[in-house]
Scaffold this motif. Structure first.
Motif, short mmCIF file in Angstrom:
data_model
loop_
_atom_site.label_atom_id
_atom_site.label_comp_id
_atom_site.label_asym_id
_atom_site.label_seq_id
_atom_site.Cartn_x
_atom_site.Cartn_y
_atom_site.Cartn_z
N THR A 66 47.56 49.06 44.19
CA THR A 66 47.18 49.25 45.60
C THR A 66 48.22 50.02 46.40
N LYS A 67 49.44 50.13 45.85
CA LYS A 67 50.57 50.76 46.54
C LYS A 67 50.99 50.01 47.80
N GLN A 68 50.50 48.77 47.96
CA GLN A 68 50.91 47.94 49.07
C GLN A 68 52.29 47.34 48.78
N ALA A 69 53.09 47.16 49.82
CA ALA A 69 54.44 46.62 49.64
C ALA A 69 54.37 45.21 49.02
N ALA A 70 55.22 44.98 48.02
CA ALA A 70 55.28 43.67 47.38
C ALA A 70 56.26 42.77 48.12
N LYS A 71 56.09 41.47 47.95
CA LYS A 71 56.96 40.52 48.63
C LYS A 71 58.38 40.56 48.04
N ASN A 72 59.35 40.40 48.93
CA ASN A 72 60.76 40.40 48.51
C ASN A 72 61.08 39.10 47.78
N PRO A 73 61.40 39.15 46.48
CA PRO A 73 61.64 37.91 45.73
C PRO A 73 62.90 37.17 46.20
N LYS B 234 64.54 30.91 50.54
CA LYS B 234 63.73 29.96 51.31
C LYS B 234 63.42 28.71 50.51
N THR B 235 63.10 28.88 49.21
CA THR B 235 62.65 27.74 48.39
C THR B 235 63.74 27.16 47.49
N GLY B 236 64.75 27.97 47.16
CA GLY B 236 65.78 27.51 46.24
C GLY B 236 65.31 27.46 44.80
N LYS B 237 64.19 28.12 44.50
CA LYS B 237 63.62 28.10 43.15
C LYS B 237 63.61 29.49 42.54
N ILE B 238 63.51 29.54 41.20
CA ILE B 238 63.42 30.82 40.49
C ILE B 238 62.07 31.46 40.79
N VAL B 239 62.08 32.75 41.06
CA VAL B 239 60.85 33.46 41.42
C VAL B 239 60.72 34.69 40.51
N GLY B 240 59.52 34.90 39.99
CA GLY B 240 59.24 36.07 39.17
C GLY B 240 58.35 37.05 39.92
N LEU B 241 58.45 38.34 39.57
CA LEU B 241 57.61 39.34 40.21
C LEU B 241 56.18 39.24 39.69
N ALA B 242 55.26 39.63 40.53
CA ALA B 242 53.86 39.66 40.10
C ALA B 242 53.67 40.81 39.10
N ASN B 243 52.60 40.73 38.31
CA ASN B 243 52.29 41.82 37.38
C ASN B 243 51.99 43.10 38.16
N HIS B 244 52.16 44.24 37.47
CA HIS B 244 51.88 45.55 38.06
C HIS B 244 52.77 45.84 39.27
N THR B 245 54.04 45.46 39.17
CA THR B 245 54.98 45.76 40.24
C THR B 245 55.68 47.07 39.95
N LEU B 246 55.72 47.93 40.95
CA LEU B 246 56.28 49.27 40.80
C LEU B 246 57.52 49.40 41.66
N LEU B 247 58.63 49.86 41.06
CA LEU B 247 59.86 50.13 41.80
C LEU B 247 59.93 51.61 42.12
N ILE B 248 60.10 51.92 43.40
CA ILE B 248 60.24 53.31 43.82
C ILE B 248 61.71 53.58 44.09
N ALA B 249 62.31 54.46 43.30
CA ALA B 249 63.73 54.76 43.40
C ALA B 249 64.03 55.62 44.62
N LYS B 250 65.31 55.82 44.88
CA LYS B 250 65.76 56.61 46.03
C LYS B 250 65.21 58.02 45.99
N ASP B 251 65.09 58.60 44.75
CA ASP B 251 64.60 59.97 44.62
C ASP B 251 63.08 60.05 44.48
N GLY B 252 62.40 58.90 44.62
CA GLY B 252 60.95 58.88 44.53
C GLY B 252 60.41 58.56 43.15
N ALA B 253 61.29 58.45 42.15
CA ALA B 253 60.83 58.11 40.80
C ALA B 253 60.24 56.70 40.79
N GLU B 254 59.23 56.50 39.96
CA GLU B 254 58.54 55.22 39.91
C GLU B 254 58.71 54.56 38.55
N TYR B 255 58.98 53.26 38.58
CA TYR B 255 59.17 52.50 37.35
C TYR B 255 58.37 51.21 37.41
#
Length: 296
Positions: A165-172, A178-199
């Motif tokens: 969806t290209k919608q911003a993902a929640k900050n883990p 807030k919770t003090g618990k281990i948090v994992g990223l949701a599936n299909h999470t995309l990291l956009i680098a400083k130069d625009g590269a996507e991972y």
């Protein structure tokens, strides 16, 4: 007593008698007695000064700087001792501080070497969510260096969105704080680098606790799974093409994994054999029962 004191007392008595007082009526005060000794004679006879009567007068005694300034000497020594103790305490304090600083530097270096040796990307934040440490893998994926990011909020550097969806993902990190618990990223999470590269990335965020149980920050560990996603996508596409081809040919398919002994029959196979889909178990023995002996 000395001669001057005796003369003064005699003059006073004479004056009183001349004024008409009877000598028999005048009370005589005993003159204070002060013994006089020659220092050289005392030494010659081996007599210690401590054995002499109190308030004795010693003549011809050699001059002693210590005796003349005894009080001042004692005071000066006390001051020197006190200053020496203070200096020693300061030296010990500085030495202990340097030792503690060296231990801290050694610990920091060990931590830096350990984090930099990890194959995954690592970012550590403080309890306010500000970046305090990054390893080279994290720098490569985000496009930022630790010098550029130290003290900045993680959300400014770690730009993640939903791959579909290209919608911003929640900050883990915010959720961990807030919770003090281990948090994992949701599936299909995309990291956009400083130069625009996507991972495509997979990660988890864990709280960092102090010895007294308070959260001191968060450590975020993530890795590039772009190639894994590409392989999975290609596999899904191949399976879809094979499924379409089999449907078009109206052929039944069965598959046997000889390593795991797992068997699969597709729906067409069941129908061609005269059964309802999944009417008999998916096992090699069930397949063998339904094959003519001459065909085996």
């Amino acid at each position: 007593s000395n001669g001057r004191q005796e003369g003064r007392m005699a003059a006073q008595l004479a004056f009183r008698i001349l004024n008409g007082e009877k000598a028999s009526q005048i009370a005589l005060d005993e003159s204070p007695v002060r013994y006089m000794f020659d220092y050289a004679e005392l030494k010659r006879f081996g007599i210690s000064l401590e054995k002499l009567p109190g308030n004795s007068l010693i003549v011809n005694k050699p001059f002693s700087l210590y005796e003349a300034y005894k009080t001042q000497f004692i005071l000066a020594i006390a001051v020197l001792v006190g200053m020496s103790l203070i200096i020693i305490m300061l030296i010990l304090n500085v030495t202990e501080r340097k030792r503690a600083e060296k231990q801290l530097l050694d610990s920091e270096e060990d931590l830096r070497i350990t984090i930099n040796s990890i194959g995954d990307a690592v970012i550590a934040t403080d309890k306010a969510g500000k970046i305090v440490r990054m390893n080279p893998v994290a720098e490569a994926l985000t496009g930022w260096t630790i010098d550029q990011t130290q003290g900045r909020q993680l959300k400014e550097i770690f730009n993640i969105v939903n791959a579909k969806t290209k919608q911003a993902a929640k900050n883990p990190v915010a959720k961990v704080l807030k919770t003090g618990k281990i948090v994992g990223l949701a599936n299909h999470t995309l990291l956009i680098a400083k130069d625009g590269a996507e991972y495509q990335i997979a990660d988890s965020a864990s709280p960092i606790y102090t010895a007294d149980g308070n959260i001191a920050g968060v450590v975020l560990v993530f890795r590039d799974v772009t190639e894994d996603y590409r392989i999975q996508q290609n596999l899904r596409q191949s399976e879809e093409r094979l499924s379409l081809a089999l449907m078009g040919a109206n052929d039944g398919v069965w598959d046997w994994d000889i390593v795991t002994n797992k068997v699969h029959f597709d729906k067409t196979y069941y129908t061609m054999a005269g059964y309802e889909p999944y009417e008999f178990p998916e096992t090699f023995e069930e397949w063998e029962k339904r094959v003519h002996p001459d065909d085996i």
